[in-house]
Structure formats: structure tokens, C-alpha cells
Design an enzyme around this catalytic site. Structure first.
Site, PDB file in Angstrom:
ATOM      1  N   SER A 171      -2.618   5.323  -1.142  1.00  0.00           N
ATOM      2  CA  SER A 171      -3.627   4.319  -0.750  1.00  0.00           C
ATOM      3  C   SER A 171      -4.628   4.924   0.453  1.00  0.00           C
ATOM      4  O   SER A 171      -4.287   5.441   1.166  1.00  0.00           O
ATOM      5  CB  SER A 171      -2.899   3.056  -0.025  1.00  0.00           C
ATOM      6  N   THR A 189      10.376   2.062  -3.885  1.00  0.00           N
ATOM      7  CA  THR A 189      10.373   0.679  -3.502  1.00  0.00           C
ATOM      8  C   THR A 189      10.729  -0.276  -4.551  1.00  0.00           C
ATOM      9  O   THR A 189      11.434  -1.242  -4.353  1.00  0.00           O
ATOM     10  CB  THR A 189       8.736   0.392  -3.485  1.00  0.00           C
ATOM     11  N   ASN A 204       0.847  -1.306  -0.032  1.00  0.00           N
ATOM     12  CA  ASN A 204      -0.139   0.145  -0.180  1.00  0.00           C
ATOM     13  C   ASN A 204       0.762   1.297   0.008  1.00  0.00           C
ATOM     14  O   ASN A 204       1.304   1.663   1.216  1.00  0.00           O
ATOM     15  CB  ASN A 204      -0.906   0.007   1.281  1.00  0.00           C
ATOM     16  N   GLU A 205       1.169   1.598  -1.062  1.00  0.00           N
ATOM     17  CA  GLU A 205       1.945   2.891  -1.458  1.00  0.00           C
ATOM     18  C   GLU A 205       1.410   4.171  -1.013  1.00  0.00           C
ATOM     19  O   GLU A 205       0.085   4.163  -0.985  1.00  0.00           O
ATOM     20  CB  GLU A 205       2.494   2.754  -2.949  1.00  0.00           C
ATOM     21  N   PRO A 206       1.965   5.283  -0.886  1.00  0.00           N
ATOM     22  CA  PRO A 206       1.419   6.608  -0.952  1.00  0.00           C
ATOM     23  C   PRO A 206       0.387   6.831  -1.627  1.00  0.00           C
ATOM     24  O   PRO A 206       0.428   6.399  -2.890  1.00  0.00           O
ATOM     25  CB  PRO A 206       2.498   7.633  -0.946  1.00  0.00           C
TER      26      PRO A 206
END
Ligand code: F6R
Length: 286
Positions: free
Chosen positions: A182, A197, A178-180
Site C-alpha cells: 500500500s 491476515t 492496508n497490506e504491504p
């Protein structure tokens, strides 16, 4: 914001149980923090809690549902569970697992596959029934991903929900993938990986251009629905994101900050990962 921090221990000869200061349950408004003398002891503490949960459920003839992470951080937790299985008779027969994520596309037998990681680090060495293992399928066709993800969510619900979710944290503040950006209500889905990432994974793939751009991940909501959440972070490269996660405002920019809203979340840190977290928090809580 409410932080709870246990006393750092300096006596390496103490048992993990002695070192693990009691952390009061939080009430949905803070992240409980434990700082261990080193990452081995933190990993042992996490493994001990998982083993105790497995045993207590087994004594009630119930299943224990674990949410599991990959990456470098949880490796020694899995090593300790394997050791307890081999040396102390810990059985994982009653365990059901759901892994957080998998690259997309990814063949299960590929070097970087999370299926392979879990087999090598845990599943091949314990007695968990194969049908109890769930890892997002990196071979799924893009058009089938939405149905596949809904089914993954349903399987978690049918298993009774996740009792304990083990997490690492990425330098972007991701939990799972869940990256920025999300949202708090996100569920299992396909995501685009953040460039940071992908850069962090470049060594494993032999170059950033070979790192997949997408993944399947459990959502923030999926993670927050777990009854207990235990996040491990080790090393000075995690210090900044740990500090911002614990002390910052809840924000989609750092998805791990959503953990502040959970009622039973603990961070197990080594001194390097805890180095930037406010010393006043320690002083207040000792
Ligand atoms: C892996 C996962 C990721 C990692 C994170 C930290 O299943 O969900 O969120 O936990 O990228 O990775 P390491 O432990 O390699 O620093």
C-alpha cells in the site's frame, strides 16, 4: 528516527491519569509510545481520551468525528465508552464515526461482519444517531466499488475530517486493511488481503478458505489525514511488528511505518507488545 517513550508504570492501583505519563507532541518525525502495566489500563486511557474529546466538542456544540477499528484489540475501549455512557452520562449524540474497513463480500448481519461487530460492541449500547455511523458496505457490487469509495472519502471531508483515529495493527504491518504494498497516497479502495491476515482470521470464519480474499479499506492517506492517531497493540504476537514499525525505515513493506510521518501519533502498548522495542529508547526518554 525520533522515538518518545513514556515511563512504564508498575502500580496497578494508580488511576489511568496518574499512569499516563505526559508524552510531548511529536513533530512528524516519530511515534510517541506509552507502555501500560496491562491492556486494560491502556484501553481505559484510550477511552478516557476519546471521552474527553467528545465532551469538549459537545461543550462547544460541535461534532466529534472518530475513526474506528474492529478486531480484538479495541473491544475494551468500546466497553469502557459504554460504561461511561451508562454510569457517567457520557453522550455520543454529537459523535460521527467512520470505520476503517469491511470484508468484501460481507452481509451486514453475518457473524464476521464489522457492522455486526460495531453494533454488538458499541453502537447498540450508546446514543449515537444511526445516521452518524459509517461503515464500508460489504454488499457493494464490484463495479460500484470505486464510486462508493470516493463517496466514503467525501463523507469524511464533509464531516470535517477525522478528529481521532483508533487503530490496531496486523502482523503484516497493516493498518486498516492496508497490506504491504500500500502506498502513502492510497485512499479508500478495494484491496486483496494478505495470506497472513487471512490466516489470522481463519478461526473466525471456520477455515482460511472461507475468509474473503478482498476488503474495502480506508487508505493510508485517509488515515494520515486524521488529526490524532492512537494505535493499540497488545500481546507478544504483536511485539515484532510493533518494533519494526517504530524502529524501522518507512517502507511500503510495512504500511504502519507511514505513521512515523504523522505529527500526533501515539502507540498505547502492553509490556508484551513492547517487549522487542529497543530498551535504549526507553533509557533515553525516561
Ligand atoms: C480492523 C482493522 C485491522 C485490525 C488488525 C488487528 O478494523 O483495521 O487493521 O486492527 O488486523 O486486529 P486484532 O485487533 O484482532 O489483532
Amino acid at each position: 528516527m525520533n522515538k518518545r517513550v513514556s515511563a512504564p508504570s508498575t502500580d496497578h492501583n494508580q488511576s489511568v491519569t496518574d499512569q499516563k505519563s505526559v508524552v510531548s507532541p511529536t513533530s512528524g518525525n516519530g511515534i510517541a509510545i506509552q507502555i501500560f502495566p496491562d491492556s486494560d489500563l491502556a484501553s481505559r486511557a484510550a477511552a478516557d481520551e476519546i471521552a474527553a474529546l467528545i465532551r469538549s466538542r459537545a461543550s462547544e456544540q460541535r461534532c466529534c468525528v472518530l475513526g474506528l477499528a474492529t478486531g480484538s484489540t479495541p473491544v475494551r475501549v468500546y466497553q469502557e465508552l459504554v460504561r461511561q455512557h451508562q454510569d457517567e452520562g457520557l453522550s455520543l449524540e454529537n459523535v460521527i464515526t467512520f470505520n476503517l474497513d469491511e470484508y468484501l463480500p460481507m452481509a451486514p448481519d453475518a457473524q464476521q461482519s464489522y457492522v455486526r461487530f460495531m453494533q454488538q460492541n458499541l453502537f447498540n449500547h450508546v446514543d449515537i444517531p444511526a445516521q452518524n455511523i459509517h461503515i464500508p458496505d460489504g454488499t457493494i457490487a464490484t463495479e460500484d466499488v470505486p464510486n462508493y469509495c470516493r463517496d466514503y472519502e467525501d463523507r469524511i471531508i464533509r464531516a470535517g475530517g477525522i478528529d481521532l483515529q483508533l487503530l490496531g495493527i496486523g502482523r503484516t504491518g497493516h493498518i486498516g486493511f492496508n497490506e504491504p504494498g500500500s502506498t502513502a497516497d492510497s485512499i479508500t479502495r478495494m484491496v486483496t488481503l494478505d495470506p497472513v491476515t487471512r490466516a489470522d482470521a481463519a478461526n473466525d470464519f471456520g477455515g482460511i478458505e472461507k475468509v474473503p480474499s478482498h476488503a474495502i479499506t480506508m487508505g493510508v492517506r485517509t488515515i494520515l489525514q486524521s488529526r490524532r492517531i492512537r494505535l493499540l497493540a497488545f500481546g507478544d504476537h504483536k511485539a515484532s511488528i510493533v518494533q519494526r514499525t517504530i524502529e524501522g525505515e518507512v517502507s511500503t513493506d510495512i504500511p504502519a511505518t507511514y505513521l512515523q510521518s504523522h505529527s500526533d501519533v501515539q502507540f498505547l502498548l502492553d509490556p508484551d507488545a513492547a517487549a522487542l522495542t529497543s530498551p535504549t529508547a526507553f533509557a533515553n526518554e525516561l
